[in-house]
Design an enzyme around this catalytic site. Sequence first.
Site, PDB file in Angstrom:
ATOM      1  N   ARG A 277       0.896  -1.240  -0.055  1.00 21.06           N
ATOM      2  CA  ARG A 277       0.001  -0.107  -0.018  1.00 21.06           C
ATOM      3  C   ARG A 277       0.952   1.341   0.004  1.00 21.06           C
ATOM      4  NH1 ARG A 277      -2.549   0.229   5.283  1.00 21.06           N
ATOM      5  NH2 ARG A 277      -1.164   2.344   5.729  1.00 21.06           N
ATOM      6  N   HIS A 281      -3.841   4.334   4.766  1.00 16.75           N
ATOM      7  CA  HIS A 281      -4.800   3.339   4.908  1.00 16.75           C
ATOM      8  C   HIS A 281      -6.059   3.982   4.444  1.00 16.75           C
ATOM      9  CE1 HIS A 281      -7.997   0.891   6.643  1.00 16.75           C
ATOM     10  NE2 HIS A 281      -8.511   1.842   7.503  1.00 16.75           N
ATOM     11  N   TYR A 290       4.120   5.331  11.036  1.00 16.94           N
ATOM     12  CA  TYR A 290       4.559   3.888  11.286  1.00 16.94           C
ATOM     13  C   TYR A 290       5.519   3.168  10.261  1.00 16.94           C
ATOM     14  CZ  TYR A 290       0.294   3.552   8.487  1.00 16.94           C
ATOM     15  OH  TYR A 290      -0.529   3.536   7.645  1.00 16.94           O
TER      16      TYR A 290
END
Lengths: 382, 328
Positions: A277, A281, A290
Amino acid sequence: MTALEHATEVVDPVPGTGAPHLPEQPDSGPEFVQLLTPEGERVEHPDYAIDVTDEELRSLYRDLALVRRWDVEATALQRQGELGIWASLLGQEAAQVGAGRALAPDDMAFPTYREHGVAWTRGVDPLHVMSLFRGNDMGGWDPVATGVNLYTVVIGAQTLHATGYAMGLQRDGADAAALAFLGDGATSQGEVNEALIWAASLSAPVVFFCQNNQYAISVPIERQSRVPLYQRASGFGFPGVRVDGNDVLAVLAVTRAALARAREGSGPTFIEAFTYRMGAHTTSDDPTRYRMASELEEWKLRDPIARLKAHLARAGIADAAFFDAVDAEGDELAVRIRTGTLEMTDPAGTEIFDHVYAEQTPDLERQRAEFVAYHASFEGEK
Amino acid sequence: MAVRELTYVKAYTEALHQLMGADDDVFVVGEDVAGYGGVFHMYDGLLAAYGERRMIDTPISETAIVGLGVGAAARGLRPVVDIMFMDFLAVCLDQLVNQAAKMKFMFGGEVRVPMVLTVAAGAGLSAGAQHSQSLEAWLAHTPGLKVAMPSSAHDVKGLMVTAVRDDNPVVMMLNKKLLGAKGAVPEELYEVPFGQAAVLREGTDVTVVALGRMVVEATAAAGTLAAEGISVEVVDPRTVQPLDTATIAESARRTHRVVVVHEAVTFGGLGAEIAAQVTDAAFDHLDAPVLRVGAPFAPVPFSPALENAYLPDRTRIAEACRQITKRS
């Protein structure tokens, strides 16, 4: 700066706030199905040959490029306050287009909320998807006419719907299969495991297409599974295959084979499309909290579109004029999406009451009338 | 006590920080709570302070997350379980309603479940029908559970302290739209007792009982109505299980009129329970039937325009107060 660079520009998080994370790379052995290397070189696999014409290759490229252009435009529109939210597919174009193009007309896809590439291959109008994310449309496209179920938001729930649909196909003796989309995160859900158990138990004609994009929002795959996800299938009693999710040819070949197997009555398959990805998100998320920029840079080298472009150019299947034409078509699509989105007007407030039950209830009629009277009482005040 | 301004979400984080510092048995478990600090930044800084042993990131497995909390609590730890959106309770309701809530009863009192389950509730952010619900009525209907609905930064911290120290399963319903709202918060640890309503504004003509974010809307409506000569008393129950019926009834006896407001759908909501309790305790003092202001009986719409029309607000609360005061 290219659209990809622009859309994926990140900086490293503050040192110490997040552990550096580099997903383990699968070996290019027989366990990892790849037909097109990241450099754009065609390679063979003992189990998955693919026979595609030059015309099909060009049209696959076109799908990948246009879907990305749509996605970049949608992210920009959300940032400008024109969409409520957007779940970007950036980096997952090959997995989605390859899986979508593998479907036969009578097959049924059960997407998550990110499968814009699948919707595209089934002829769903991008503006219809945009109207959902803008909150302009209470409902969606016709799932029967398009062969694409409506987006499912709560993680993994659609795998049960797909399995049930496959049970119906089985009872009807239909020559069709269901294709359930899910992410790596969903494999931790109880509902998904129940779907896998039922599909196995009934030998249902369903294929589970798991895009392992390496993260469940912020939680990396190592935190979710101790074994490669495709290996879990054997515990349920059906085949699992790991495919290079950034290789549209391999995804197409593997998904076609799994759907054919399902249609002929041999039961389910679990496909793990190993991908990444590249974006957040959703637009509500900040991935710089992160993951490291270096990780994203590494994955850009495996970009699904660049590798097909390299192959087409090197093999003389497409020339600069073709790529320019696709770019121009992408820009036209972006204009159509932007203009069409901005032209959408808010739905009437009374739509709140229109779809709660199959029939209109007396109580909702009363609430609707009160709602209309209440809002009418403000007329002339503004 | 030293008092400063904190946001609602920072008051929650501070409460946990201090509770974890004071008691090694307190830990946090949920999706994205540790490394990411929570999708609403509720846990920022806690991983650095307390490490991975007590800040636990999990796979997307709500049933396992709550089940872990039940087991840990049964063995005497004080887990704070986060399942992000309140709507996801529907994915793991067995562990909460059939296990946590009933364990002490069914084990003959041998086991207690001192677990806090934190959820982000409420609409108004265009998060859609599966990320916007206020489901306090489901939970308050379940014997064994306690349910807190803080409406201010002060109450978030105080209710969280009480929740973590409580020996029963407690659901902390944080309101998403209040997360950035600032309020005065004491630095020290303090408790806001459960089952003790706050009278936030005194009035003589009508009592408005409001839940969660609707307290803010009710207070704003009270200001508008004061200029019109209608004196509104605003009561915030703060917990709906247990519910402070005495304070509400006492107020009703003085103002003779009650409006109940929540953003959950009106039908079968806490408004019905509160109306019944007021009728039982103060019927002879009432000048009008209790009015309820809540959402229509439909899921929360995603469209900002529809959601705005759907949600109760200060205008509708003021209108209900005008209506009820006209009756007598």
